[in-house]
Design a protein around this motif. Sequence first.
Motif, PDB file in Angstrom:
ATOM      1  N   THR A 143      -3.394  -7.795   0.410  1.00 44.65           N
ATOM      2  CA  THR A 143      -2.633  -6.632  -0.039  1.00 44.65           C
ATOM      3  C   THR A 143      -3.542  -5.405   0.000  1.00 44.65           C
ATOM      4  O   THR A 143      -4.772  -5.521   0.010  1.00 44.65           O
ATOM      5  N   ILE A 144      -2.940  -4.248   0.020  1.00 42.82           N
ATOM      6  CA  ILE A 144      -3.693  -2.995   0.059  1.00 42.82           C
ATOM      7  C   ILE A 144      -4.027  -2.592  -1.377  1.00 42.82           C
ATOM      8  O   ILE A 144      -3.127  -2.510  -2.230  1.00 42.82           O
ATOM      9  N   PRO A 145      -5.300  -2.358  -1.674  1.00 46.28           N
ATOM     10  CA  PRO A 145      -5.654  -1.992  -3.059  1.00 46.28           C
ATOM     11  C   PRO A 145      -5.099  -0.630  -3.439  1.00 46.28           C
ATOM     12  O   PRO A 145      -5.097   0.306  -2.625  1.00 46.28           O
ATOM     13  N   GLY A 146      -4.602  -0.516  -4.659  1.00 49.24           N
ATOM     14  CA  GLY A 146      -4.108   0.768  -5.152  1.00 49.24           C
ATOM     15  C   GLY A 146      -5.256   1.643  -5.615  1.00 49.24           C
ATOM     16  O   GLY A 146      -6.419   1.235  -5.631  1.00 49.24           O
ATOM     17  N   LYS A 147      -4.941   2.853  -5.992  1.00 52.45           N
ATOM     18  CA  LYS A 147      -5.987   3.785  -6.417  1.00 52.45           C
ATOM     19  C   LYS A 147      -6.517   3.382  -7.791  1.00 52.45           C
ATOM     20  O   LYS A 147      -5.768   2.957  -8.669  1.00 52.45           O
ATOM     21  N   ASP A 185      -4.126   7.998  -2.943  1.00 56.63           N
ATOM     22  CA  ASP A 185      -3.475   6.693  -3.048  1.00 56.63           C
ATOM     23  C   ASP A 185      -3.283   6.124  -1.642  1.00 56.63           C
ATOM     24  O   ASP A 185      -2.283   6.393  -0.972  1.00 56.63           O
ATOM     25  N   TYR A 186      -4.267   5.328  -1.203  1.00 55.16           N
ATOM     26  CA  TYR A 186      -4.232   4.752   0.145  1.00 55.16           C
ATOM     27  C   TYR A 186      -3.070   3.772   0.295  1.00 55.16           C
ATOM     28  O   TYR A 186      -2.421   3.706   1.345  1.00 55.16           O
ATOM     29  N   GLU A 187      -2.780   3.040  -0.785  1.00 52.99           N
ATOM     30  CA  GLU A 187      -1.683   2.086  -0.746  1.00 52.99           C
ATOM     31  C   GLU A 187      -0.348   2.798  -0.509  1.00 52.99           C
ATOM     32  O   GLU A 187       0.454   2.381   0.333  1.00 52.99           O
ATOM     33  N   GLU A 188      -0.117   3.867  -1.232  1.00 54.72           N
ATOM     34  CA  GLU A 188       1.133   4.613  -1.084  1.00 54.72           C
ATOM     35  C   GLU A 188       1.227   5.247   0.296  1.00 54.72           C
ATOM     36  O   GLU A 188       2.302   5.306   0.898  1.00 54.72           O
ATOM     37  N   ARG A 226       2.171   2.481   2.681  1.00 50.85           N
ATOM     38  CA  ARG A 226       3.548   2.054   2.417  1.00 50.85           C
ATOM     39  C   ARG A 226       4.556   3.056   2.985  1.00 50.85           C
ATOM     40  O   ARG A 226       5.651   2.686   3.385  1.00 50.85           O
ATOM     41  N   TYR A 279       2.248  -2.911   4.696  1.00 49.05           N
ATOM     42  CA  TYR A 279       2.125  -3.502   3.363  1.00 49.05           C
ATOM     43  C   TYR A 279       0.908  -4.410   3.206  1.00 49.05           C
ATOM     44  O   TYR A 279       0.746  -5.047   2.174  1.00 49.05           O
ATOM     45  N   THR A 317      -3.320  -5.597   5.033  1.00 49.39           N
ATOM     46  CA  THR A 317      -4.358  -5.524   6.051  1.00 49.39           C
ATOM     47  C   THR A 317      -4.692  -6.945   6.498  1.00 49.39           C
ATOM     48  O   THR A 317      -4.457  -7.907   5.769  1.00 49.39           O
TER      49      THR A 317
END
Length: 206
Positions: free
Chosen positions: A69-73, A80-83, A86, A91, A93
């Motif tokens: 999963t992509i780590p959130g900030k 916010d790399y995840e956002e 997305r 969704y 890597t």
Amino acid sequence: SILNEKPQLIQPLRGTIISEIKEREMNRSFLLKLEELSGQEIDGKLLFFTTQDSLAPGDVIETIAEIKTIPGKSNPDSFDYEEFLRSKDIYGTAFNKTNIKITGRKIFSLRTLPIKIRMEIIRRIDSSFGANAGFVKAVILGEKDYEDPRRQTLNRAGLSHLLAVSGLHVGIIYLIFFSLLKILIRNRKFVRIVIIFLLLLYAGIC
């Protein structure tokens, strides 16, 4: 999704490369549209990382990969790399754990055509402009993955927007195409339809 149930897993997968392959030192990254995961059909996109070369947009590949999963900030005020991913329907890597096997190649599609044109333009710019290639790619294609002292100078001066593809670029390209095509084609409506198609293609290339 599968990653919601298990944030990290190692599975055999199959998918198609649907983006330009970015290279930085020995590492390469691209978008992979999943078609099969652990023998089951699946739909989704992964940001894929590998050190393997000889890959191209449109390649259908198979490998065993570690998917995360992509780590959130971690900081409320940080990027916010995840956002960000997305928003592009990405969704997770992935990193290949075994050699990537190319099992097919989608030679032509509306998705890969702009990518292949972009890669050819980048190749020609690299071969023609030498040390200034990064700056030219930024102005023409909005390419940000380059290091140049002029970029830092423009950032400090608050002029970094000059390196982003904007309405100014589109307006200049429109004038060039319109001036050329109206000489060859007398029907102005048809000229405008052709220009709209060319501008959409340019947007896809950028």
